[in-house]
Enzyme design. Structure first.
Site, PDB file in Angstrom:
ATOM      1  N   SER A 144       0.913  -1.328  -0.043  1.00  0.00           N
ATOM      2  CA  SER A 144      -0.011  -0.011  -0.107  1.00  0.00           C
ATOM      3  C   SER A 144       0.948   1.256   0.164  1.00  0.00           C
ATOM      4  O   SER A 144       1.600   1.379  -0.969  1.00  0.00           O
ATOM      5  CB  SER A 144      -0.970   0.053   1.218  1.00  0.00           C
ATOM      6  OG  SER A 144      -1.848   0.927   1.072  1.00  0.00           O
ATOM      7  N   GLU A 237     -10.146  -5.011  -4.950  1.00  0.00           N
ATOM      8  CA  GLU A 237      -9.651  -3.776  -4.208  1.00  0.00           C
ATOM      9  C   GLU A 237      -9.531  -2.548  -5.232  1.00  0.00           C
ATOM     10  O   GLU A 237      -9.423  -2.695  -6.371  1.00  0.00           O
ATOM     11  CB  GLU A 237      -8.304  -4.032  -3.561  1.00  0.00           C
ATOM     12  CG  GLU A 237      -6.897  -4.469  -4.542  1.00  0.00           C
ATOM     13  CD  GLU A 237      -5.608  -4.556  -3.631  1.00  0.00           C
ATOM     14  OE1 GLU A 237      -5.510  -3.668  -3.157  1.00  0.00           O
ATOM     15  OE2 GLU A 237      -5.446  -5.568  -3.639  1.00  0.00           O
ATOM     16  N   HIS A 267      -7.595  -5.739  -0.493  1.00  0.00           N
ATOM     17  CA  HIS A 267      -6.372  -5.087   0.019  1.00  0.00           C
ATOM     18  C   HIS A 267      -5.824  -5.345   1.548  1.00  0.00           C
ATOM     19  O   HIS A 267      -6.557  -6.016   2.318  1.00  0.00           O
ATOM     20  CB  HIS A 267      -6.468  -3.644   0.036  1.00  0.00           C
ATOM     21  CG  HIS A 267      -5.551  -2.631   0.005  1.00  0.00           C
ATOM     22  ND1 HIS A 267      -4.724  -2.480  -0.949  1.00  0.00           N
ATOM     23  CD2 HIS A 267      -4.945  -1.940   1.109  1.00  0.00           C
ATOM     24  CE1 HIS A 267      -3.549  -1.633  -0.490  1.00  0.00           C
ATOM     25  NE2 HIS A 267      -3.746  -1.212   0.699  1.00  0.00           N
TER      26      HIS A 267
END
Length: 297
Positions: A144, A237, A267
Site C-alpha cells: 500500500s 480492491e 487489499h
C-alpha cells in the site's frame, strides 16, 4: 476455500470498525489492535534497533543470513500503523526468505505531511548502505503506502546514482492519487480501502500538493534501469489498477516484472496470512522472488 476464509475474517473485522470522527492518536490506537492477536512466525527473533537514525524492527530468522536484508515499509496510508502492526507480514517474510528484515517506523501525517515519509524511506536505504549492507544484498518491499515508498526509494536511488537494491516486492502499492485508474470507479464494494478513509489519508499527507508530484508518488516516473520487480494485488480492491498499470509501465521500460492478481482477494491480504491461504502464499512467493535475486548476485 480461501474466499471462505476471507469472508470469515472480514466478518470478524467488521465487529471492530474504525472509530468515527477519531483524532489521529485515537485512530492509530485502534489500528494497533487489528493484528495484535494474530500469531507471528516461529523461529524468528524480533529486536527493536536502529539503522542510522531510523528505528524499527529487526527480524532475524533462525539460521538466516544476517548479511542479507529486506527493508519492509509498512502500509497505512502514511497515517496509521507501525512496524509492530506489521509483524505478521514481516516475521513470515523473514522466515520464508531466510533473510533479515528491517521494518522502519517513519514519520506519519498529518503531523508530518509530504514528503516526510518519502524522505525517511530513502534515508533508511542510505543508512543501510552506510551500515555495512551492500546493495546487491538488499531488497526493498512494502504494501500500500509502503509499496509506494519502496518504489519511490528505488527511483530516487537511481537518480542519485546510488547502487540499486537487487529486487523490489510490492504488495498493492498505492500510487494513483489522481485516481485515473478505472478500478477506482468499477470496484465500489472494496471492504478494506473505504472511500472516506482513503480520502482522509490522502488529504492529510498530500495537503495541497499535485496528486502526480514525484514528491508523493513515483507512478509517472521513468522506470528504466530499476531492479527486477514483483507486484501482487487482489482482484477485489479499489487500488487494483495501480498495480496493473505499474506492471505495464515497468515492462515497457525494460524492467523484469512479475505481476500476480489474486482472484477474489482484498487489499492487505498479507496481514491475514496465518488464517488466509492466499495471504501466506503471497508472502512466500515474494520471499522466493527476493531470495532468487539476492542469491544470483
Amino acid at each position: 476455500m480461501s474466499k471462505q476464509q476471507l469472508a470469515q475474517l472480514l466478518e470478524l473485522s467488521a465487529q471492530n470498525p474504525p472509530p468515527a470522527n477519531a483524532t489521529p492518536p485515537v485512530l492509530r490506537a485502534w489500528a494497533e489492535t487489528i493484528t495484535s492477536h494474530t500469531p507471528l512466525a516461529e523461529r524468528v527473533t524480533i529486536s527493536r534497533t536502529s539503522i542510522g537514525p531510523y528505528q524499527g524492527d529487526l527480524i532475524l530468522p533462525e539460521n538466516g543470513d544476517p548479511s542479507r536484508l529486506i527493508i519492509y515499509y509498512h502500509g497505512g496510508g502514511f497515517f496509521i500503523f507501525s512496524a509492530a502492526t506489521y509483524r505478521v507480514t514481516t516475521t513470515n517474510l523473514a522466515r520464508a526468505a531466510g533473510i533479515a528484515v528491517f521494518a522502519p517506523d517513519y514519520r506519519l501525517a498529518p503531523e508530518h505531511p509530504a514528503p516526510a515519509a518519502h524522505d525517511d524511506a530513502f534515508g533508511v536505504y542510505q543508512a543501510a548502505l552506510l551500515h555495512g549492507y551492500t546493495a546487491d544484498k538488499i531488497a526493498l518491499a512494502g504494501d500500500s503506502a509502503g509499496g509506494n515508498l519502496a518504489l519511490a526509494t528505488a527511483v530516487r536511488a537511481r537518480d542519485a546514482k546510488l547502487p540499486l537494491p537487487c529486487a523490489l516486492a510490492l504488495f498493492s502499492p498505492w500510487l494513483d492519487f489522481a485516481e485515473e485508474g478505472e478500478s477506482y470507479r468499477r470496484i465500489t464494494d472494496d471492504p478494506v480501502t473505504l472511500r472516506p478513509m482513503l480520502d482522509q489519508f490522502k488529504q492529510a499527507y498530500l495537503v495541497d500538493r499535485d496528486r502526480k508530484s514525484p514528491e508523493v508518488t513515483p507512478f509517472d516516473a521513468d522506470f528504466r534501469g530499476l531492479p527486477p520487480t514483483l507486484v501482487h494485488v487482489g482482484s477485489w480492491e479499489r487500488l487494483h489498477d495501480d498495480s496493473t498499470t505499474l506492471a505495464a509501465r515497468l515492462k515497457a521500460a525494460g524492467v523484469s516484472t512479475e505481476l500476480k492478481i489474486f482472484d477474489g482477494m482484498c487489499h492487505g491480504m498479507q496481514l491475514f496470512a496465518p488464517m488466509l491461504d492466499e495471504g501466506m502464499a503471497s508472502i512466500e512467493q515474494a520471499a522466493r522472488f527476493i531470495r532468487s535475486h539476492e542469491v544470483s548476485q
